[in-house]
Design a protein around this motif. Structure first.
Motif: not given
Length: 891
Positions: A740-746, A699-704, A525-528
């Motif tokens: 960001t939405r997915l990470l916020h939900e997580l 899975l939520w992080v994997a989708i992000a 994530l950081v590299n991207c």
């Protein structure tokens, strides 16, 4: 000249192996023969004569008349009259012309020409000292006994040819007496030395005899030569005691050879003479046979190849003496077989050539009618898969003379196109896969003969009756799904889940190192993000990453906050086991059969080990729910990027806002929703089977992670057209907002310890409503504020709702219609924006805050505790500031 390759044999018996060695040495003599002078050159002219004589005698002993004449004939002519001798100084010329081996070799081969050689031979004959019986004062560095023995040997050959001058008989007899005396002396000394030397001492017989003295034979090679001449002349009978004793001494010399001494020519001479004059003696045969076997091994180990030409010629003579006529027969048989194999190979080649010509002719008689290639799947870097549909017509006819043709598009071929090196690596990787995993992938069998072509092509015909998952879902997608479509989607999801589960379960191992969650998920994530925010990429995203973001009514924190919170939950989110991962598991990379019961992966290049299986599911869900809605060639269900808004309605400023609104994913796609549900149900079953309790959180992080990788793929072009760049930026912004939405939900779920569960689906097709303050408080505050505005500004200002955003109320000065305040009624907390900076206001209660990116100006959060008179005082000041700024314009 060195040997072309180490010696190798295919023989079974000893004489077959030795025949292979003889052929090997014959080939060496062929290659080392000078192509211009037809001799075997040495570092000196005398050495050249020596090498040439040795080579000719070896060829003569094998008796391959007609086969080796092209080597022997020119070399014999050269010995008869060495051309270079004419240019030498007189003394060197004489040394060359009276070199004893020249006469002996020509006489042995029956090519002694008295007209050309008589004077030279008379010159060396005159050097015989009758008092000693030795030839002395010869102009070359050879022992008198050896020169004399070669001279005597020549006389025997001349006698056989009828060319012996009777005047030489007395001289030969005197020389033979000297040889006999010296030979007996050698036998006595050798026997004495052998008797008084320890059997364990690894000294050779020559070492035991000490240094040479004039008139004495001190090495076993010269002794074996004398041995042969004395038997040949009749001086000693073959069964004479001194000959028997000599035979034992020569046999002992070979048997007691040291490892390094095997290269010495003395032992080769011993073996040649023993096998020539005692062919029936068992002990002699066994000793020489062991010697030859050791020689052969040394050739195989590349230990003899640096020896002089004369050494190899002597080995060839030893082989001939050891096996006799049988060796010649074995060589001829071997050469015959090689010739026959060569002839058969030439015949096969000729047949293949004519078949190839006919095949080419048949191909030219066939006409291919190819329809436009249908892209199935692929990427520019890893290759593209096409389905080819075509038909054939041909000029050929059947047995009845009828022409042959196939209906249009009746044939299909599946091919993968890509860089040759990529296809070669993919094919190699496929072959190295364990058998259970090979069955999960399309067959990669590259045609090795065509792999260097550019571009490369790989036939994948096992996919001919299969379709990509993306095509299947497109065909099933419709506004309202019938029961039949639901069943097909469930069947397809089951097949996909089965192939993924089989891959993920193979060789799955427990995690032994901590922080795997950070390495697998957070680092990519950081590299991207770092790449996306670069000046030549999408620098506009940087302010979103570093600030807050409002997306579809929700306010999200800056991205670092989510990374820190996820790192804190690392022990809980760490995968318990790691295993195989496809790594590029999108819907164009999965093919299903017609019944939708079997699935295969297309690409193999991204396959890796020691990864979290959830990543494949995350990428597939992201692809079906998001990418399929964004790709431009989708016929329906497409989310037009024009519907993505990145600035609030009514804000015409070009300044980028930390704000975005877009339809929810997947938009109007029941098939994507149904497939998500079915796939998640299968994923949950697999996770429960392996005891994975946090699969859904990961899975939520994997989708992000997949969304960020989707954004990263927009950077493949070095130059981007303005319109493409605008669409690319919107795609990147949408992907960032969804991630960001997915990470916020997580984070909500993790912080509430499950009291706020994750949604049923990652992409439910509708936005969740943002949280609001209690309705009674919001309505009361907004109502009081609106009434106060009417009273305060009803005569000097106008207001209206923003187009398309009824929750925004804008206030304008009258009559020049300049915006001085905006009331946002839909925020989590209502907010009032003023058209001025906080430092321009007299604000004793510090109500005015600094504006956010894209805000109108000073920002005043409104809460139930906010005093409306204090707010009105700030609004009056903003009104006056806008009026004063407008005054110069009126003038």
């Amino acid at each position: 000249m060195s040997f072309p390759a180490p010696f190798a044999t295919t023989g079974i018996t000893e004489y077959q192996k030795n025949a292979d060695l003889a052929i090997y040495l014959l080939n060496y003599l062929e290659q080392t023969c000078d192509p211009y002078d037809h001799i075997w050159p040495g570092d000196q002219l005398i050495r050249t004569v020596q090498y040439t004589c040795h080579s000719l005698e070896a060829l003569d002993l094998l008796n391959f008349k007609g086969v080796t004449d092209h080597l022997a004939g020119p070399a014999i002519d050269w010995l008869l009259d060495p051309p270079l001798a004419r240019d030498l100084p007189p003394e060197d010329r004489r040394a060359l012309r009276i070199y004893p081996s020249r006469f002996k070799t020509l006489a042995q081969l029956g090519r002694f020409d008295p007209d050309r050689l008589a004077a030279d031979f008379a010159d060396i004959s005159q050097l015989l000292d009758l008092s000693t019986g030795w030839i002395r004062n010869a102009p070359y560095a050879l022992n008198p006994p050896l020169i004399t023995m070669i001279w005597v040997d020549t006389l025997f050959h001349l006698e056989r040819l009828g060319l012996l001058d009777p005047t030489w008989l007395a001289q030969r007899e005197r020389a033979l007496q000297a040889i006999a005396t010296a030979f007996e002396g050698w036998v006595n000394q050798a026997a004495f030395a052998l008797a008084f030397t320890s059997a364990s001492a690894p000294a050779s017989l020559s070492d035991r005899l000490g240094l040479s003295r004039p008139g004495e034979i001190v090495n076993s090679g010269d002794a074996s030569y004398a041995f042969a001449l004395l038997i040949q002349s009749g001086k000693f009978a073959a069964d004479a005691p001194v000959i028997a004793q000599a035979r034992q001494l020569l046999t002992t010399a070979i048997r007691g050879r040291r490892l390094g001494e095997i290269r010495h020519t003395d032992l080769l001479y011993c073996g040649i003479q023993l096998r020539t004059y005692f062919p029936a003696e068992t002990d002699t045969r066994e000793v020489v046979e062991a010697f030859v076997e050791e020689l052969r091994e040394r050739y195989q180990n590349n230990e003899c190849q640096r020896e002089a030409i004369s050494f190899h010629a002597l080995v060839l003579r030893l082989l001939a003496a050891h096996h006799g006529e049988r060796l010649r027969e074995a060589i001829l048989e071997k050469l015959w077989l090689q010739t026959r194999e060569l002839a058969e190979a030439e015949q096969r080649l000729a047949q293949e050539q004519i078949e190839a010509a006919f095949i080419d002719l048949v191909r030219r008689s066939i006409h291919i009618h190819l329809s436009p290639a249908q892209p199935i799947t692929g990427t520019a870097s890893r290759g593209e898969v096409y389905r080819l549909r075509f038909s054939l017509t041909t000029e050929a006819t059947d047995d009845r003379g009828a022409p042959f043709s196939l209906p249009r598009d009746s044939l299909r071929l599946i091919v993968k196109k890509g860089p040759p090196e990529v296809l070669v690596r993919a094919s190699k990787r496929y072959r190295e896969l364990p058998e259970p995993l090979q069955q999960l992938f399309a067959r990669h069998t590259l045609d090795e003969d065509r792999r260097e072509a550019a571009p490369g092509y790989l036939v994948m015909q096992d996919l001919a009756d299969m379709q990509p998952l993306s095509e299947i879902l497109d065909q099933l997608d419709r506004p309202t799904l019938r029961r039949e479509e639901h069943e097909k989607i469930a069947t397809a999801a089951a097949a996909v889940a089965d192939v993924m589960a089989t891959l993920h379960a193979y060789d799955r191992r427990a995690t032994v190192v901590g922080h795997q969650f950070n390495v697998i998920y957070l680092t990519p994530l950081v590299n991207c993000l770092n790449r996306l925010c670069q000046p030549l990429a999408f620098p506009e995203l940087k302010q979103w990453v570093e600030g807050t973001l409002e997306a579809n009514g929700w306010t999200y924190k800056k991205f670092d906050w989510y990374l820190r919170r996820l790192s804190q939950f690392e022990p809980r989110l760490r995968p318990a086991g790691l295993g195989y991962l496809h790594g590029d598991c999108h819907s164009r990379n999965l093919m299903l059969n017609r019944s939708l019961t079997q699935a295969k992966f297309v690409d193999i290049e991204t396959l890796s080990k020691a990864e979290d299986y959830v990543i494949d599911y995350g990428l597939l869900i992201e692809d079906i729910a998001v990418y399929q809605s964004l790709r431009p060639f989708r016929e329906h269900g497409q989310l037009a990027l024009e519907r993505v808004q990145t600035s609030r309605p009514g804000n015409e400023s070009s300044t980028l806002e930390n704000w975005i609104a877009y339809p929810a994913f997947p938009e109007r796609s029941e098939v994507a929703l149904t497939f998500q549900r079915e796939l998640l149900r299968r994923l949950e079953q697999y996770a429960e089977g392996i005891g994975d309790a946090t699969w859904k959180e990961r899975l939520w992080v994997a989708i992000a992670r997949g969304l960020f990788l989707l954004s990263d793929r927009q950077l493949t072009s070095h130059t981007i057209e303005p319109k493409r760049r605008r669409d690319g930026l919107k795609l990147v912004q949408v992907a960032y907002a969804e991630a960001t939405r997915l990470l916020h939900e997580l984070i909500d779920c993790l912080e509430q310890k499950g009291k706020t569960p994750l949604p049923e689906l990652p992409f439910p097709g509708a936005h969740r409503p943002p949280p609001r303050a209690p309705e009674s408080q919001v309505s009361g505050l907004i109502g009081s504020l609106l009434e106060a505005f009417k009273t305060e500004f009803g005569d000097i200002a106008d207001y209206q709702h923003a187009p398309g955003a009824p929750y925004l109320i804008d206030y304008f000065t009258r009559p020049d219609h300049r915006l001085f305040a905006r009331l946002h009624t839909k925020n989590v907390a209502p907010t009032l924006y003023l058209a001025c900076r906080p430092d321009q206001l007299d604000d004793p209660h510090n109500l005015a805050k600094a504006p956010g990116q894209g805000d109108l100006g000073a920002r005043i959060p409104l809460t139930p505790a906010t005093a409306i008179p204090d707010v009105l005082a700030l609004v009056r000041q903003a009104y006056q500031i806008v009026v004063r700024l407008a005054a110069p314009t009126k003038q």
